[in-house]
Write a protein that holds these residues in place. Structure first.
Motif, PDB file in Angstrom:
ATOM      1  N   VAL A   8      11.503 -33.516  77.054  1.00 10.35           N
ATOM      2  CA  VAL A   8      10.654 -32.471  76.574  1.00 10.35           C
ATOM      3  C   VAL A   8      10.416 -33.368  75.205  1.00 10.35           C
ATOM      4  O   VAL A   8      11.240 -33.467  74.298  1.00 10.35           O
ATOM      5  N   HIS A   9       9.031 -33.720  74.818  1.00 13.60           N
ATOM      6  CA  HIS A   9       8.724 -34.668  73.937  1.00 13.60           C
ATOM      7  C   HIS A   9       7.539 -33.788  72.816  1.00 13.60           C
ATOM      8  O   HIS A   9       6.597 -33.774  73.257  1.00 13.60           O
ATOM      9  N   PRO A  10       7.789 -33.207  71.759  1.00 15.94           N
ATOM     10  CA  PRO A  10       7.059 -32.591  70.833  1.00 15.94           C
ATOM     11  C   PRO A  10       6.384 -33.524  69.932  1.00 15.94           C
ATOM     12  O   PRO A  10       6.744 -34.645  69.455  1.00 15.94           O
ATOM     13  N   LEU A  11       5.040 -33.167  69.288  1.00 14.47           N
ATOM     14  CA  LEU A  11       4.485 -33.576  68.129  1.00 14.47           C
ATOM     15  C   LEU A  11       5.602 -33.269  67.042  1.00 14.47           C
ATOM     16  O   LEU A  11       6.123 -32.215  67.152  1.00 14.47           O
ATOM     17  N   PRO A  12       5.810 -34.266  66.160  1.00 10.34           N
ATOM     18  CA  PRO A  12       7.362 -33.737  65.296  1.00 10.34           C
ATOM     19  C   PRO A  12       6.559 -33.282  63.850  1.00 10.34           C
ATOM     20  O   PRO A  12       6.782 -33.473  62.965  1.00 10.34           O
ATOM     21  N   LEU A  32      17.903 -27.250  84.691  1.00 12.99           N
ATOM     22  CA  LEU A  32      17.678 -28.704  84.818  1.00 12.99           C
ATOM     23  C   LEU A  32      18.471 -29.486  83.617  1.00 12.99           C
ATOM     24  O   LEU A  32      18.554 -28.932  82.831  1.00 12.99           O
ATOM     25  N   TYR A  33      18.508 -30.960  84.078  1.00 18.11           N
ATOM     26  CA  TYR A  33      18.794 -31.771  83.159  1.00 18.11           C
ATOM     27  C   TYR A  33      18.026 -31.904  81.972  1.00 18.11           C
ATOM     28  O   TYR A  33      16.720 -32.522  82.380  1.00 18.11           O
ATOM     29  N   THR A  34      18.078 -31.409  80.666  1.00 17.12           N
ATOM     30  CA  THR A  34      17.082 -31.441  79.893  1.00 17.12           C
ATOM     31  C   THR A  34      17.165 -32.262  78.551  1.00 17.12           C
ATOM     32  O   THR A  34      18.385 -32.194  77.869  1.00 17.12           O
ATOM     33  N   THR A  35      16.566 -33.219  78.455  1.00 14.12           N
ATOM     34  CA  THR A  35      16.424 -34.191  77.200  1.00 14.12           C
ATOM     35  C   THR A  35      15.214 -33.797  76.257  1.00 14.12           C
ATOM     36  O   THR A  35      14.189 -33.570  76.440  1.00 14.12           O
ATOM     37  N   PHE A  36      15.721 -33.572  74.938  1.00 12.13           N
ATOM     38  CA  PHE A  36      14.765 -33.194  74.085  1.00 12.13           C
ATOM     39  C   PHE A  36      14.632 -34.351  72.811  1.00 12.13           C
ATOM     40  O   PHE A  36      15.409 -34.649  72.397  1.00 12.13           O
ATOM     41  N   LEU A  37      13.480 -34.960  73.112  1.00  7.45           N
ATOM     42  CA  LEU A  37      13.281 -36.237  72.382  1.00  7.45           C
ATOM     43  C   LEU A  37      12.282 -35.950  70.985  1.00  7.45           C
ATOM     44  O   LEU A  37      11.120 -35.428  71.190  1.00  7.45           O
ATOM     45  N   ILE A  38      12.815 -36.313  69.989  1.00  2.00           N
ATOM     46  CA  ILE A  38      12.180 -36.237  68.620  1.00  2.00           C
ATOM     47  C   ILE A  38      12.332 -37.379  68.022  1.00  2.00           C
ATOM     48  O   ILE A  38      13.254 -38.028  68.131  1.00  2.00           O
ATOM     49  N   THR A  39      11.684 -37.614  66.882  1.00  2.00           N
ATOM     50  CA  THR A  39      11.497 -38.629  65.886  1.00  2.00           C
ATOM     51  C   THR A  39      12.763 -38.703  65.083  1.00  2.00           C
ATOM     52  O   THR A  39      13.284 -37.568  64.604  1.00  2.00           O
ATOM     53  N   HIS A  40      13.138 -39.767  64.638  1.00  2.00           N
ATOM     54  CA  HIS A  40      14.421 -39.768  63.426  1.00  2.00           C
ATOM     55  C   HIS A  40      14.110 -39.252  62.307  1.00  2.00           C
ATOM     56  O   HIS A  40      14.694 -38.410  61.711  1.00  2.00           O
ATOM     57  N   HIS A  41      12.678 -39.239  61.911  1.00  2.00           N
ATOM     58  CA  HIS A  41      12.379 -38.516  60.508  1.00  2.00           C
ATOM     59  C   HIS A  41      12.242 -37.337  60.686  1.00  2.00           C
ATOM     60  O   HIS A  41      12.759 -36.574  59.953  1.00  2.00           O
ATOM     61  N   ALA A  42      11.780 -36.577  61.917  1.00  2.00           N
ATOM     62  CA  ALA A  42      12.153 -35.150  62.038  1.00  2.00           C
ATOM     63  C   ALA A  42      13.372 -34.740  62.152  1.00  2.00           C
ATOM     64  O   ALA A  42      13.925 -33.564  61.277  1.00  2.00           O
ATOM     65  N   GLN A  43      14.438 -35.476  62.839  1.00  2.00           N
ATOM     66  CA  GLN A  43      15.719 -34.903  62.821  1.00  2.00           C
ATOM     67  C   GLN A  43      16.308 -35.102  61.366  1.00  2.00           C
ATOM     68  O   GLN A  43      17.260 -34.131  60.998  1.00  2.00           O
ATOM     69  N   LYS A  44      16.084 -36.097  60.603  1.00  2.00           N
ATOM     70  CA  LYS A  44      16.621 -36.278  59.314  1.00  2.00           C
ATOM     71  C   LYS A  44      16.334 -34.966  58.368  1.00  2.00           C
ATOM     72  O   LYS A  44      16.921 -34.451  57.685  1.00  2.00           O
ATOM     73  N   ARG A  45      15.129 -34.330  58.525  1.00  2.00           N
ATOM     74  CA  ARG A  45      14.603 -33.331  57.834  1.00  2.00           C
ATOM     75  C   ARG A  45      15.223 -31.941  58.103  1.00  2.00           C
ATOM     76  O   ARG A  45      15.045 -31.111  57.557  1.00  2.00           O
ATOM     77  N   MET A  46      15.739 -31.856  59.557  1.00  2.00           N
ATOM     78  CA  MET A  46      16.353 -30.564  59.700  1.00  2.00           C
ATOM     79  C   MET A  46      17.570 -30.504  59.110  1.00  2.00           C
ATOM     80  O   MET A  46      18.980 -31.146  59.583  1.00  2.00           O
ATOM     81  N   ALA A  47      17.861 -29.709  58.164  1.00  2.00           N
ATOM     82  CA  ALA A  47      18.931 -29.738  57.397  1.00  2.00           C
ATOM     83  C   ALA A  47      20.291 -29.066  58.240  1.00  2.00           C
ATOM     84  O   ALA A  47      21.252 -29.436  58.024  1.00  2.00           O
TER      85      ALA A  47
END
Length: 479
Positions: A8-12, A32-47
């Motif tokens: 599963v890959h969203p717009l960041p 289902l075996y579910t992988t959630f793919l986001i960008t490093h930048h989006a992940q860093k902004r998630m406090a």
């Protein structure tokens, strides 16, 4: 048989990450075996990202570079949303190839399919290259999707480009959008009024209409909400799954903690003290005001709003982030004292608020919104009538849907203080009862849809069944 593996890959951006994360968890709950793919930048902004991984231990969170330097602004004015098509694509491809090695070594099942945000076009291009099935996720409503897919018809019937500058001209030829489609409600690329053979226009159209090639479209709406449009827009695609409202659907599975999805996945830290302030306010007395995550407003516009809210005499909780203030010529971006402290007696102003919790609070009686799709769905589920002040993209057609068809809100016709004052008084006063009756009806429909035997519940089950039918041995390239 190996467990199906879905990426599963969203717009960041916030409004796309949240609903796709809700979908990812629902798919995980379905086995289902579910992988959630986001960008490093989006992940860093998630406090609160560590808390998110704890809350959803069965989702496999993965990260890729978006291809931009750390100091890139990544906003609507920086070219980010057009440039990701080129800059993020190689990183996405490399990630898929790395999964091949992991699956060969037994660390994860081979990828069955990709569920990609309709705006991350590169994911479909890479998936086609690697011959992986894809499903398209649509984060806005069906009406805006139908507007996009009506563009070839509008060109054919000489509605595009426009023949004059009447932006409110009604277009009646699009099935399912009768009475809803004004020129101003068309996708932004149409408002540039380019000739049909313009390369930029054609490229944009190719990207959007390319979703027809996917195995199906998953959309965060429910059947009773867009009943006029859905039968028509569904004809454009192989399969069409209405599975919304996803935040409420997830709530029905994991209990009343689903709002934590929003708080942990938020790109901004919410001011929780506003909940304590709401606790001290009378029942249904507060107007919640938020214009979303992308729209930018000038200081003069915001001050007109402030005066209108104060003059209305009603209590208000207002989200004003400093980074959404638009600098005007000759104007320094210094937040006026009014927007820092609010009205001492009736107002409370914060940088960011936990919106689902706020809307669900019994002190809140109305929502002044930019009319983004997530906000509409959250307002309906919370049974809160709306004042709509649209800005761009799908927000204009959403406003007409909310106000003219569903009758669960009223439009703010102008952004001067007198209009704000009178519109707030109308929503919180004379029209309150009628609007409440309508929004209650659609809230009940939404809850029925996600319940056992409901349309959204059934469609999610069909989506899971269709994914399970994809046989990895039939793929020419195993990942």
């Amino acid at each position: 048989m190996e467990q199906p593996h879905v990426i599963v890959h969203p717009l960041p951006v916030q409004g796309h990450i949240k609903p796709m994360l809700c979908l990812a968890q629902l798919l995980s709950e379905a086995g289902l075996y579910t992988t959630f793919l986001i960008t490093h930048h989006a992940q860093k902004r998630m406090a609160n990202f560590p808390a998110l991984t704890t809350q959803f231990p069965n989702i496999h969170f993965e990260f890729i570079s978006d291809g931009f330097p750390d100091d890139h602004p990544r906003d609507v004015n920086s070219g980010f949303f057009s440039d990701i098509k080129i800059k993020t694509k190689p990183h996405f491809k490399q990630f898929l190839l790395s999964l091949k090695k992991k699956s060969e070594n037994g660390f994860s099942p081979p990828v069955t399919c990709i569920i990609a945000d309709g705006y991350v076009v590169y994911s479909f291009e890479v998936a086609e290259e690697l011959r992986l099935p894809t499903f398209t996720f649509v984060s806005h409503g069906a009406c805006f999707l139908q507007a996009y897919h009506s563009i070839p018809l509008l060109i054919q019937q000489c509605h595009l480009p426009f023949r004059d500058d009447n932006i409110n001209y009604q277009i009646q030829c699009v099935p399912g959008l009768e009475g809803l489609l004004r020129r101003k409600n068309l996708p932004p690329v149409c408002l540039l009024n380019l000739e049909a053979d313009n390369p930029s226009f054609q490229e944009h159209l190719k990207d959007i209409l390319g979703m027809k090639r996917s195995s199906g479209v998953i959309i965060n709406t429910f059947n009773d909400l867009e009943v006029q449009c859905l039968p028509h827009v569904a004809t454009h695609f192989q399969k069409f799954y209405t599975v919304g409202p996803l935040h409420a659907f997830l709530n029905s599975k994991i209990g009343n903690d689903s709002h934590l999805v929003a708080s942990h996945a938020s790109l901004w830290k919410a001011e929780k003290k506003c909940i304590a302030w709401l606790d001290s306010q009378p029942l249904r007395s507060v107007l919640y005001v938020s214009f979303g995550t992308l729209a930018r407003r000038s200081i003069s516009q915001l001050l007109e709003f402030w005066h209108g809210l104060v003059d209305s005499g009603h209590r208000f909780l207002w989200v004003v982030r400093p980074d959404v203030i638009l600098e005007e010529e000759g104007e320094n971006v210094i937040i006026p004292e009014q927007l820092q402290v609010g009205a001492k007696e009736n107002g409370y102003i914060v940088d960011w608020a936990p919106q689902e919790q706020v809307l669900a609070h019994n002190a809140v009686g109305g929502f002044l919104t930019h009319c983004g799709w997530n906000s509409i769905l959250e307002s309906i589920i919370a049974r809160i009538p709306m004042i709509c002040w649209p800005h761009t993209n799908d927000q204009n057609i959403n406003t007409d849907l909310v106000c003219k068809v569903l009758k669960i809100g009223i439009e703010l016709e102008a952004f001067n203080r007198s209009s704000v004052k009178s519109t707030v008084e109308t929503l919180m006063g004379s029209k309150r009862k009628a609007l409440q009756k309508s929004v209650d009806k659609f809230a009940n429909c939404a809850q029925d849809g996600i319940g056992h035997g409901g349309s959204s519940n059934h469609n999610l089950e069909m989506l899971v069944t269709d994914i399970k039918k994809i046989k990895t041995e039939e793929l020419k390239v195993h990942l």
